[in-house]
Design a protein around this motif. Structure first.
Motif, PDB file in Angstrom:
ATOM      1  N   TYR A 152      -4.244  99.071  20.937  1.00 52.34           N
ATOM      2  CA  TYR A 152      -3.028  99.027  21.755  1.00 52.34           C
ATOM      3  C   TYR A 152      -2.910  97.687  22.485  1.00 52.34           C
ATOM      4  N   ALA A 153      -4.019  97.191  23.036  1.00 49.72           N
ATOM      5  CA  ALA A 153      -4.006  95.908  23.749  1.00 49.72           C
ATOM      6  C   ALA A 153      -3.592  94.776  22.802  1.00 49.72           C
ATOM      7  N   ASN A 204       4.191  90.989  23.747  1.00 49.90           N
ATOM      8  CA  ASN A 204       4.428  90.049  24.850  1.00 49.90           C
ATOM      9  C   ASN A 204       4.773  88.662  24.316  1.00 49.90           C
ATOM     10  N   GLU A 205       4.066  88.219  23.300  1.00 52.43           N
ATOM     11  CA  GLU A 205       4.325  86.886  22.746  1.00 52.43           C
ATOM     12  C   GLU A 205       5.733  86.812  22.149  1.00 52.43           C
ATOM     13  N   ALA A 206       6.110  87.824  21.395  1.00 50.30           N
ATOM     14  CA  ALA A 206       7.467  87.847  20.825  1.00 50.30           C
ATOM     15  C   ALA A 206       8.518  87.920  21.938  1.00 50.30           C
ATOM     16  N   SER A 262       0.159  94.548  33.527  1.00 49.43           N
ATOM     17  CA  SER A 262      -0.700  95.620  33.009  1.00 49.43           C
ATOM     18  C   SER A 262      -1.846  95.053  32.168  1.00 49.43           C
ATOM     19  N   ARG A 263      -1.611  93.938  31.490  1.00 48.34           N
ATOM     20  CA  ARG A 263      -2.674  93.301  30.702  1.00 48.34           C
ATOM     21  C   ARG A 263      -3.721  92.642  31.582  1.00 48.34           C
ATOM     22  N   GLY A 317      -3.491  98.497  37.069  1.00 48.77           N
ATOM     23  CA  GLY A 317      -3.648  99.231  38.316  1.00 48.77           C
ATOM     24  C   GLY A 317      -3.257  98.435  39.541  1.00 48.77           C
ATOM     25  N   TRP A 318      -2.576  97.316  39.351  1.00 43.66           N
ATOM     26  CA  TRP A 318      -2.190  96.428  40.462  1.00 43.66           C
ATOM     27  C   TRP A 318      -1.367  97.153  41.520  1.00 43.66           C
TER      28      TRP A 318
END
Length: 148
Positions: free
Chosen positions: A15-16, A23-25, A105-106, A110-111
Motif C-alpha cells: 500500500y505504501a 503521490n508522484e502522479a 500520512s506517509r 498519526g500527526w
C-alpha cells in the motif's frame, strides 16, 4: 486455526508503494495546473490534535501577490490496498488538500492524534518542489509522591 490471508506488514508495504506512486502522479498533475495558472508559490497551513486534523489555509501567489486559485479541476489518482485508481477530477483546492494529507500520512502518520502537530507545506512551482515544515507536539509531565 486458520492462517491470515495476508501478512499485514507485507500488505502495508505494498500500500505504501501505491501511495508513493499516486503521490508522484498527483504532484505532477497539481504542478502542471499551477504552472498553467501562472502561480509561482502555494502555502498550505495545517494543524491537528485529539484525533482531528485539518488544512487551515491554502494561499496561492503569482510572484509575491496573493491570488485566487483557479476554478479548474485536476485529475487525481488514489491509492488503495489493491492498487491505484484512475484519475478522478477534483477541484483545485481539494487536489492540493489531498496531496498534502497523503504526504502527511506517509511522513508523519498519526500527526492529528493526541497532542497532534502543525506546520506548513510550500509548493515552489519554479522547480516543482514541495517543502514540509512539521512540528509534532508532546505533552510531558513528571509526578512525584513521597511518604515520610
Amino acid at each position: 486455526m486458520s492462517e491470515p490471508v495476508h501478512n499485514f506488514s507485507s500488505a502495508y508495504d505494498t500500500y505504501a508503494k501505491f501511495l508513493a506512486e499516486a503521490n508522484e502522479a498527483n504532484k505532477h498533475a497539481v504542478f502542471a495546473a499551477l504552472k498553467q495558472a501562472g502561480i509561482s508559490t502555494v502555502e498550505v497551513r495545517f494543524d491537528g490534535e485529539g484525533d482531528s486534523g485539518q488544512i487551515d489555509s491554502i494561499t496561492a501567489f503569482a510572484d509575491d501577490v496573493a491570488v485566487a486559485l483557479p476554478k479548474v479541476k485536476v485529475a487525481m489518482r488514489h491509492a488503495t490496498w489493491d492498487g491505484i485508481s484512475d484519475g478522478r477530477e477534483m477541484r483545485f483546492y481539494e487536489a492540493i488538500e489531498e496531496l498534502c494529507f497523503d504526504y502527511l500520512s506517509r511522513e508523519h502518520a498519526g500527526w492529528e492524534n493526541n497532542d497532534g502537530g502543525d506546520g506548513e507545506f510550500t509548493f515552489r512551482v519554479e522547480d516543482s518542489s514541495i517543502d514540509l515544515e512539521f512540528q509534532e507536539f508532546h505533552r510531558d509531565s513528571t509526578s512525584y509522591s513521597h511518604t515520610f
